[in-house]
Write an enzyme that holds these catalytic residues in place. Sequence first.
Site, mmCIF file in Angstrom:
data_model
loop_
_atom_site.group_PDB
_atom_site.id
_atom_site.type_symbol
_atom_site.label_atom_id
_atom_site.label_comp_id
_atom_site.label_asym_id
_atom_site.label_seq_id
_atom_site.Cartn_x
_atom_site.Cartn_y
_atom_site.Cartn_z
ATOM 1 N N GLY A 118 0.863 -1.170 0.000
ATOM 2 C CA GLY A 118 0.000 0.000 0.000
ATOM 3 C C GLY A 118 0.900 1.220 0.000
ATOM 4 N N GLU A 119 0.819 2.002 1.045
ATOM 5 C CA GLU A 119 1.674 3.187 1.158
ATOM 6 C C GLU A 119 2.186 3.227 2.596
ATOM 7 O OE1 GLU A 119 3.810 6.424 0.607
ATOM 8 O OE2 GLU A 119 2.237 6.515 2.130
ATOM 9 N N SER A 120 3.493 3.049 2.728
ATOM 10 C CA SER A 120 4.029 2.790 4.067
ATOM 11 C C SER A 120 3.899 4.000 5.000
ATOM 12 C CB SER A 120 5.485 2.337 3.980
ATOM 13 O OG SER A 120 6.268 3.318 3.352
ATOM 14 N N CYS A 137 5.941 -5.416 0.222
ATOM 15 C CA CYS A 137 6.055 -4.062 -0.332
ATOM 16 C C CYS A 137 6.020 -3.005 0.783
ATOM 17 C CB CYS A 137 4.983 -3.849 -1.395
ATOM 18 S SG CYS A 137 5.481 -2.609 -2.578
ATOM 19 N N ARG A 177 12.952 2.966 -0.143
ATOM 20 C CA ARG A 177 11.478 2.971 -0.276
ATOM 21 C C ARG A 177 10.961 2.905 -1.698
ATOM 22 N NH1 ARG A 177 7.994 7.489 1.925
ATOM 23 N NH2 ARG A 177 6.485 6.327 0.720
ATOM 24 N N ILE A 196 5.170 -2.724 -7.686
ATOM 25 C CA ILE A 196 4.425 -1.473 -7.835
ATOM 26 C C ILE A 196 5.089 -0.410 -6.967
ATOM 27 C CG2 ILE A 196 2.182 -0.336 -7.576
ATOM 28 C CD1 ILE A 196 0.910 -3.152 -7.733
ATOM 29 N N ARG A 197 5.705 0.567 -7.595
ATOM 30 C CA ARG A 197 6.447 1.593 -6.828
ATOM 31 C C ARG A 197 7.218 0.911 -5.693
ATOM 32 N NH1 ARG A 197 4.086 4.799 -3.512
ATOM 33 N NH2 ARG A 197 2.072 3.915 -4.035
ATOM 34 N N HIS A 235 4.337 -8.060 -4.843
ATOM 35 C CA HIS A 235 2.978 -8.358 -4.384
ATOM 36 C C HIS A 235 2.524 -9.764 -4.792
ATOM 37 C CE1 HIS A 235 1.510 -4.270 -3.192
ATOM 38 N NE2 HIS A 235 2.506 -3.899 -3.963
ATOM 39 N N GLU A 265 0.210 -11.409 -3.608
ATOM 40 C CA GLU A 265 -1.261 -11.493 -3.485
ATOM 41 C C GLU A 265 -1.958 -10.966 -4.734
ATOM 42 O OE1 GLU A 265 0.614 -9.231 -2.284
ATOM 43 O OE2 GLU A 265 -0.418 -7.302 -2.265
#
Length: 208
Positions: free
Chosen positions: A46-48, A78, A108, A137-138, A177, A179
């Site tokens: 997601g976004e850490s 991630c 990151r 993803i990023r 990822h 998942e």
Amino acid sequence: MTIGVLALQGAFLEHEAMLRRLGAQTMQVRKPAHLAGLDGLIMPGGESTTMGLLAEQWGLVAPLKAWVRSGRPTWGTCAGMILLSNRAVGQKVGGQPLIGGLDVTVNRNYFGRQRDSFETLLTASVLGEPPIRAVFIRAPAIVETGPGVTVLASLPGYDKEVIVAVRQGNLLATAFHPELTDDLRWHQYFLTFLQHTDDQGHRASAMV
Ligand code: GLN
């Protein structure tokens, strides 16, 4: 067996679906009380920074630190891998809350921005053949590992080794990822950690 999935933000539903396909029960973790009685925990992508701030708001940082320190099986994917790391570079100004426990340094956004997201095939001997599809993803990468950390997968085709999956005792971290694919092998591998953990979360000494 019940696996908690940190459900503050990000791809937690997808992890739950994979775990259920493997016969595990799942629990969405949003409050400290949700950690009680779990056999393992996944921190999703997601976004850490957002996830770390939400964890602070919900009073989850100290309980998550205690959980990881107890030696129970924990997997960060991630953004979750960033949270699980002891050190991060490329953080937002002012830093971000990390749970820590995994003796690595992550970068990151190692691969650049959103548009630099990609898919590739990875070879990981713990998963056997064939090579496994990995979605970045990023994505972060691990730029430094401590002595207790085993590298499980690196990306081919770069000048220096770019580490994207590691294990340290009962901690697993993947920069990509699993998942978001249809391949259950990483989840299956994580569930093997549970078989070697006693009630106190201690790893049987014979395990890698
Ligand atoms: N680089 C992102 C972060 O800092 C992680 C991206 C992801 O989880 N897909 O949180």
